[in-house]
Design an enzyme around this catalytic site. Structure first.
Site, PDB file in Angstrom:
ATOM      1  N   LYS A  52      75.352  78.986  59.768  1.00  0.00           N
ATOM      2  CA  LYS A  52      74.987  80.085  58.871  1.00  0.00           C
ATOM      3  C   LYS A  52      74.414  79.525  57.576  1.00  0.00           C
ATOM      4  O   LYS A  52      73.382  79.995  57.092  1.00  0.00           O
ATOM      5  CB  LYS A  52      76.214  80.969  58.576  1.00  0.00           C
ATOM      6  CG  LYS A  52      76.595  81.854  59.748  1.00  0.00           C
ATOM      7  CD  LYS A  52      77.963  82.493  59.570  1.00  0.00           C
ATOM      8  CE  LYS A  52      78.374  83.241  60.832  1.00  0.00           C
ATOM      9  NZ  LYS A  52      79.754  83.714  60.824  1.00  0.00           N
ATOM     10  N   GLN A  96      85.002  84.307  57.325  1.00  0.00           N
ATOM     11  CA  GLN A  96      84.928  83.834  58.709  1.00  0.00           C
ATOM     12  C   GLN A  96      86.237  84.135  59.442  1.00  0.00           C
ATOM     13  O   GLN A  96      87.318  83.738  58.999  1.00  0.00           O
ATOM     14  CB  GLN A  96      84.633  82.316  58.718  1.00  0.00           C
ATOM     15  CG  GLN A  96      84.443  81.727  60.096  1.00  0.00           C
ATOM     16  CD  GLN A  96      83.215  82.281  60.829  1.00  0.00           C
ATOM     17  OE1 GLN A  96      82.155  82.441  60.250  1.00  0.00           O
ATOM     18  NE2 GLN A  96      83.371  82.581  62.103  1.00  0.00           N
ATOM     19  N   ASP A 119      78.885  91.689  56.639  1.00  0.00           N
ATOM     20  CA  ASP A 119      79.327  91.664  58.038  1.00  0.00           C
ATOM     21  C   ASP A 119      79.513  93.083  58.579  1.00  0.00           C
ATOM     22  O   ASP A 119      79.701  93.271  59.782  1.00  0.00           O
ATOM     23  CB  ASP A 119      80.657  90.897  58.145  1.00  0.00           C
ATOM     24  CG  ASP A 119      80.504  89.618  58.954  1.00  0.00           C
ATOM     25  OD1 ASP A 119      79.492  89.489  59.671  1.00  0.00           O
ATOM     26  OD2 ASP A 119      81.400  88.761  58.867  1.00  0.00           O
TER      27      ASP A 119
END
Ligand code: NAD
Length: 282
Positions: A52, A96, A119
């Site tokens: 990422k 994460q 997200d």
């Protein structure tokens, strides 16, 4: 049979974003910023975070990584999220998952400002998805929709079977397909006749986490198969679908790796750029 190449589609999206960032940066006065929080030392999570970061930097997004030890307290993690919510140069925050130990991920996700929730997991953004209102969409299902669009595959009025009902893939994907006018059926671990459902599908979306869960026998001739699964086996990374068997019958199929995975990261970048533009009113 067409291979739905997520690497190519993601690369095209990232190039578009790179151009957009370059064009707006002087007006904005700063690049888009993404804060990635990594807790503990799970090797798979570390690889995802590294990828990422690399993709962000290549597109012109400033990626900051916040690494916390696996034994960090809930309190300390929440404090970091609150600080990042207030930090001007951070447009997006990504936590994460999965979190190690007894850390409460849902509590943390709800603490992330909905305006920085790139997200798309905050209840406010999930609610907006449900209502069809603008908001951040979860990256994996949004990436699947973008991949179908890249290949001009229209789900409108088609029978779409989603296998899996998780909050990060199956459920939001079903809602996004519905928004595209698909007829959607969600199958899960308690569904009685999965084969029967899958056999009539025009589009099959497998997000189960079991290698070979969907085999050629279950696939209608000419169906489109999207394999979301990422399973680590002795033979390397494999999806949820028997690719070799299915490719003889399918109209189109995503490979694993190189299908949905790269699209997920491209959508994270897209959401970060949107958050940056929203904040700076660009
Ligand atoms: P999850 O474990 O949260 O959910 C799995 C779902 O599969 C559940 O809803 C469950 O009901 C269903 N299921 C389990 N066993 C079943 C069975 N025997 N029959 C029918 N349904 C069954 O997993 P998830 O987070 O949704 O991820 C699913 C897969 O997708 C995993 O392999 C994961 O690694 C992968 N994934 C890939 C990406 C990507 O970017 N490509 C992103 C997220 C997840």
């Amino acid at each position: 049979m067409e291979i739905l190449d997520g690497k190519a589609a993601a690369s095209a999206i990232r190039s578009g974003l790179k151009q957009e960032i370059a064009g707006l940066q002087s007006l904005a006065g700063r690049p888009p910023g993404l804060a990635v929080i990594l807790v503990g030392d799970d090797p798979a999570s570390a690889i995802y975070v590294r990828n990422k970061g690399k993709n962000c930097r290549e597109a012109g997004i400033e990626s900051r990584e916040y690494k916390l030890p696996g034994n960090v307290t809930q309190d300390k993690l929440e404090r970091l999220i609150r600080e990042l919510n207030l930090l001007e140069e951070v447009d997006g925050i990504l936590l994460q998952l999965p979190l190690p130990g007894s850390l409460d991920s849902q509590r943390c996700l709800e603490l992330i400002s909905p305006l920085k929730d790139v997200d798309g997991f905050h209840p406010e953004n999930m609610g907006k998805l449900t209502l069809g209102l603008p908001g951040f969409r979860s990256c994996t299902p949004a990436g699947i929709i973008a991949l179908l669009k890249y290949y001009n595959l229209d789900v409108s009025a088609k029978d779409c079977i989603v296998i899996g009902r998780s909050n990060i893939v199956g459920k939001p994907l079903a809602l996004m397909l519905l928004a595209q006018n698909a007829t959607v059926t969600i199958c899960h671990s308690r569904t009685s006749d999965i084969k029967g459902h899958v056999r009539r599908a025009d589009f099959i979306f497998a997000a189960v986490g079991i290698p070979g869960f969907v085999n050629a026998d279950m696939v209608k001739q000419g169906a489109v198969v999207v394999d979301v699964g990422i399973n680590r086996t002795q033979d390397g990374l494999v999806g949820d679908c028997d690719y070799e068997g299915i490719k003889e019958k399918a109209r189109a199929i995503t490979p694993v790796p190189g299908g949905v995975g790269p699209m997920t990261i491209a959508m994270l970048l897209k959401n970060t750029v949107s958050a940056w533009k929203n904040k700076l009113q660009l």
